[in-house]
Design a protein around this motif. Structure first.
Motif, mmCIF file in Angstrom:
data_model
loop_
_atom_site.group_PDB
_atom_site.id
_atom_site.type_symbol
_atom_site.label_atom_id
_atom_site.label_comp_id
_atom_site.label_asym_id
_atom_site.label_seq_id
_atom_site.Cartn_x
_atom_site.Cartn_y
_atom_site.Cartn_z
ATOM 1 N N TYR A 1 0.906 -1.251 -0.029
ATOM 2 C CA TYR A 1 0.001 0.010 -0.180
ATOM 3 C C TYR A 1 0.683 1.222 0.046
ATOM 4 O O TYR A 1 0.355 2.368 -0.046
ATOM 5 N N PHE A 2 2.098 1.060 -0.103
ATOM 6 C CA PHE A 2 3.060 2.071 0.059
ATOM 7 C C PHE A 2 2.826 3.293 -0.893
ATOM 8 O O PHE A 2 2.681 4.463 -0.362
ATOM 9 N N THR A 3 2.531 3.038 -2.211
ATOM 10 C CA THR A 3 2.509 4.210 -3.247
ATOM 11 C C THR A 3 1.240 5.062 -2.821
ATOM 12 O O THR A 3 1.318 5.973 -2.975
ATOM 13 N N VAL A 4 0.291 4.166 -2.515
ATOM 14 C CA VAL A 4 -1.088 4.985 -2.341
ATOM 15 C C VAL A 4 -1.304 5.887 -1.089
ATOM 16 O O VAL A 4 -1.356 7.057 -0.897
ATOM 17 N N LEU A 5 -0.477 5.385 -0.050
ATOM 18 C CA LEU A 5 -0.258 6.013 1.195
ATOM 19 C C LEU A 5 0.559 7.272 0.744
ATOM 20 O O LEU A 5 0.369 8.235 1.677
ATOM 21 N N MET A 6 1.540 7.117 0.429
ATOM 22 C CA MET A 6 2.512 8.253 -0.091
ATOM 23 C C MET A 6 1.739 9.297 -0.676
ATOM 24 O O MET A 6 1.854 10.457 -0.588
ATOM 25 N N ARG A 7 1.115 8.865 -1.719
ATOM 26 C CA ARG A 7 0.243 10.040 -2.425
ATOM 27 C C ARG A 7 -0.858 10.513 -1.482
ATOM 28 O O ARG A 7 -1.062 11.746 -1.798
ATOM 29 N N ARG A 8 -1.410 9.890 -0.878
ATOM 30 C CA ARG A 8 -2.373 10.404 0.199
ATOM 31 C C ARG A 8 -1.638 11.509 1.144
ATOM 32 O O ARG A 8 -2.253 12.711 1.253
ATOM 33 N N LEU A 9 -0.530 11.205 1.600
ATOM 34 C CA LEU A 9 0.289 12.238 2.473
ATOM 35 C C LEU A 9 0.566 13.314 1.751
ATOM 36 O O LEU A 9 0.761 14.433 2.278
ATOM 37 N N MET A 10 1.257 13.289 0.505
ATOM 38 C CA MET A 10 1.452 14.304 -0.275
ATOM 39 C C MET A 10 0.107 15.158 -0.510
ATOM 40 O O MET A 10 0.268 16.494 -0.428
ATOM 41 N N VAL A 11 -1.157 14.583 -0.806
ATOM 42 C CA VAL A 11 -2.226 15.540 -0.897
ATOM 43 C C VAL A 11 -2.401 16.124 0.291
ATOM 44 O O VAL A 11 -2.805 17.313 0.383
ATOM 45 N N LYS A 12 -2.192 15.711 1.666
ATOM 46 C CA LYS A 12 -2.635 16.108 2.936
ATOM 47 C C LYS A 12 -1.772 17.368 2.912
ATOM 48 O O LYS A 12 -2.232 18.484 3.561
ATOM 49 N N ILE A 13 -0.269 17.143 2.678
ATOM 50 C CA ILE A 13 0.601 18.718 2.989
ATOM 51 C C ILE A 13 0.123 19.369 1.960
ATOM 52 O O ILE A 13 0.093 20.812 2.174
ATOM 53 N N ALA A 14 -0.284 18.911 0.704
ATOM 54 C CA ALA A 14 -0.850 20.227 -0.462
ATOM 55 C C ALA A 14 -1.815 20.937 0.269
ATOM 56 O O ALA A 14 -2.194 22.016 -0.118
ATOM 57 N N ASN A 15 -2.986 20.083 0.737
ATOM 58 C CA ASN A 15 -4.275 20.684 1.631
ATOM 59 C C ASN A 15 -3.663 21.665 2.271
ATOM 60 O O ASN A 15 -4.510 22.823 2.351
ATOM 61 N N LYS A 16 -2.794 21.711 3.280
ATOM 62 C CA LYS A 16 -2.518 22.741 4.179
ATOM 63 C C LYS A 16 -1.810 23.825 3.358
ATOM 64 O O LYS A 16 -2.157 25.047 4.145
ATOM 65 N N ILE A 17 -0.966 23.680 2.473
ATOM 66 C CA ILE A 17 -0.388 24.724 1.796
ATOM 67 C C ILE A 17 -1.485 25.522 0.974
ATOM 68 O O ILE A 17 -1.500 26.744 0.978
ATOM 69 N N CYS A 18 -2.525 24.700 0.438
ATOM 70 C CA CYS A 18 -3.591 25.428 -0.258
ATOM 71 C C CYS A 18 -4.591 26.232 0.792
ATOM 72 O O CYS A 18 -4.803 27.525 0.430
ATOM 73 N N GLU A 19 -4.735 25.921 2.080
ATOM 74 C CA GLU A 19 -5.331 26.649 2.836
ATOM 75 C C GLU A 19 -4.605 27.842 3.332
ATOM 76 O O GLU A 19 -5.171 28.711 3.618
ATOM 77 N N ARG A 20 -3.231 27.475 3.547
ATOM 78 C CA ARG A 20 -2.490 28.653 4.076
ATOM 79 C C ARG A 20 -2.411 29.891 3.061
ATOM 80 O O ARG A 20 -2.396 31.028 3.413
ATOM 81 N N ASP A 21 -2.091 29.512 1.843
ATOM 82 C CA ASP A 21 -1.938 30.421 0.815
ATOM 83 C C ASP A 21 -2.864 30.671 -0.315
ATOM 84 O O ASP A 21 -2.449 31.590 -1.237
ATOM 85 N N GLY A 22 -4.208 30.192 -0.153
ATOM 86 C CA GLY A 22 -5.144 30.663 -0.866
ATOM 87 C C GLY A 22 -5.309 30.007 -2.086
ATOM 88 O O GLY A 22 -5.695 30.557 -3.061
ATOM 89 N N TYR A 23 -4.710 28.686 -2.290
ATOM 90 C CA TYR A 23 -5.093 27.991 -3.375
ATOM 91 C C TYR A 23 -6.271 27.509 -3.488
ATOM 92 O O TYR A 23 -7.089 26.972 -2.439
ATOM 93 N N GLY A 24 -7.284 27.330 -4.522
ATOM 94 C CA GLY A 24 -8.530 26.743 -4.805
ATOM 95 C C GLY A 24 -8.592 25.480 -5.335
ATOM 96 O O GLY A 24 -9.634 24.738 -5.027
ATOM 97 N N ALA A 25 -7.664 24.889 -5.794
ATOM 98 C CA ALA A 25 -7.552 23.548 -6.216
ATOM 99 C C ALA A 25 -6.074 22.828 -6.340
ATOM 100 O O ALA A 25 -5.232 23.642 -6.127
ATOM 101 N N ILE A 26 -6.098 21.491 -6.590
ATOM 102 C CA ILE A 26 -4.790 20.724 -6.811
ATOM 103 C C ILE A 26 -4.823 20.190 -8.273
ATOM 104 O O ILE A 26 -5.841 19.812 -8.619
#
Length: 397
Positions: A259-284
């Motif tokens: 499951y490593f690849t999918v878990l890694m992608r999910r964690l990448m998305v979670k990091i991107a979520n936080k940067i989107c929230e902090r810096d005002g991005y509307g999508a990934i």
């Protein structure tokens, strides 16, 4: 002889009451791209922006730079004459010589936006065709498939003669649709995805994940070069470089390898979520394409997407590798993308990834270790740079 460039609108011409917003954004983007070439006067009317150099400037270079700007439907390099056909006829041979001397056929198109002009459009076409045929006796008239189309447009402020009309980049002006964060891996697909969403008017900034010592500094430099290449179309790009080593090591030590690849992608998305929230991005934005690799099956995409708190745009999702590669070559990122430096996705790739993971199993595997503190730490330690179009990279605080 006075020479200008006429920029014709693309999709903007279809807008309604808010059209002026898009026109202003396009003109702003044009000014930003051309400002290093010199001083220009800008005039806007009838779905056209007239760009007039105020000093000695290479018009060919102006046209080249305009070719990268989204929102432009067509670009014409024109000589400007008084609204007097005799003046056009007198200057036509000199202005058209470099273009028409080396081709075999032509046709004439005329547009009379100023209806007070004494000749109708068909009359202009006939008389200008006679002028060109007399000046260039080797040319044949071919109204169906000419080598060159000579155009004369009679507008409110002059007569504009051209033999060079280029198709613009199309789309919508960058910045007119908000901003999004591109997960830039360093491969062929993600730069193409960024290009395609910039074409829809998005400001595209990039996020990349590094895992030293497993990934090299050259791999990072490769991705930064891709950012620089994308600025031709996207304009300025903010680049987020996320330290990902500790997260991947914890995944390796605590989660099932399949499951490593999918878990890694999910964690990448979670990091991107936080940067989107902090810096005002509307999508990934991602470069995922269905069934291309194990993490891009429907089941895997579902599991990854469930981690997103923002819309995830996948503009190449239905394209095959050949189609994506063709665009990559067109936009100038292909040669950089194939440089043989591995990113963090490949160096930690499992031998036998689960291609149809169940979401419940992914959640169970993810909960075997609390990654929340590591995610917060990775966001805090992210290095940020700005790649400015035509300028050196700037490290941001």
């Amino acid at each position: 002889m006075k020479e200008i460039v006429m920029v014709k609108y693309g999709e903007i011409a279809l807008k309604g009451d808010n059209r002026n917003v898009f026109e202003n954004m396009l003109q702003k983007n044009i000014k930003n791209r051309l400002k290093k070439l010199g001083r220009f006067d800008y005039y806007r009317k009838q779905s056209t922006i007239y760009i007039t150099p105020l000093e000695d400037i290479d018009i060919g270079l102006v046209v080249k730079k305009l070719g990268y700007i989204f929102g432009i439907g067509a670009i014409q390099r024109c000589a400007v004459f008084p609204k007097d056909f005799s003046a056009v006829a007198a200057g036509a041979k000199e202005y058209l010589f470099d273009t028409l001397d080396r081709v075999g056929s032509f046709k004439v198109e005329a547009k009379r936006a100023d209806k007070s002009f004494p000749l109708t459009s068909p009359q202009i076409q006939q008389q200008l065709g006679d002028v060109v045929s007399e000046a260039f006796s080797h040319l044949k008239v071919d109204v169906h498939n000419p080598d060159v189309t000579v155009r004369l447009e009679i507008r409110d402020n002059g007569a504009y003669l051209s033999a060079e009309r280029l198709t613009g980049a199309g789309g919508m002006p960058v910045g007119s649709s908000g901003k999004a964060l591109l997960m830039l891996s360093g491969g062929i697909d993600s730069p193409v995805a960024g290009y395609m969403m910039a074409k829809r008017g998005l400001v595209v900034d990039c996020i990349h994940y590094v895992s030293p010592p497993y990934t090299s500094e050259r791999a990072r430099i490769k991705v930064e070069k891709l950012c620089e290449e994308l600025t031709n179309y996207c304009g300025d790009i903010i680049f987020y470089c996320v330290p990902f080593t500790e997260i991947q090591e914890k995944l390796r030590d605590n989660c099932p390898e399949e499951y490593f690849t999918v878990l890694m992608r999910r964690l990448m998305v979670k990091i991107a979520n936080k940067i989107c929230e902090r810096d005002g991005y509307g999508a990934i934005i991602t470069g995922e394409s269905v069934a291309q690799v194990a993490s891009q099956t429907l089941s895997a995409l579902y599991c990854t997407n469930a981690a997103a708190e923002y819309p995830v745009f996948r503009p190449v999702i239905g394209m095959d590798k050949i189609e994506i590669t063709e665009i990559s070559r067109k936009i100038g990122t292909y040669e950089t993308s194939i440089m043989p430096y591995e990113d963090c996705c490949t160096v930690f790739s499992p031998k036998h990834p689960r291609t149809k993971p169940r979401y419940e199993d992914i959640l169970t595997a993810e909960q075997s270790f609390d990654f929340s503190a590591l995610v917060e730490d990775a966001v805090e330690k992210t290095e940020v740079k700005r790649f400015r179009y035509g300028e050196e990279t700037v490290l941001l605080d």
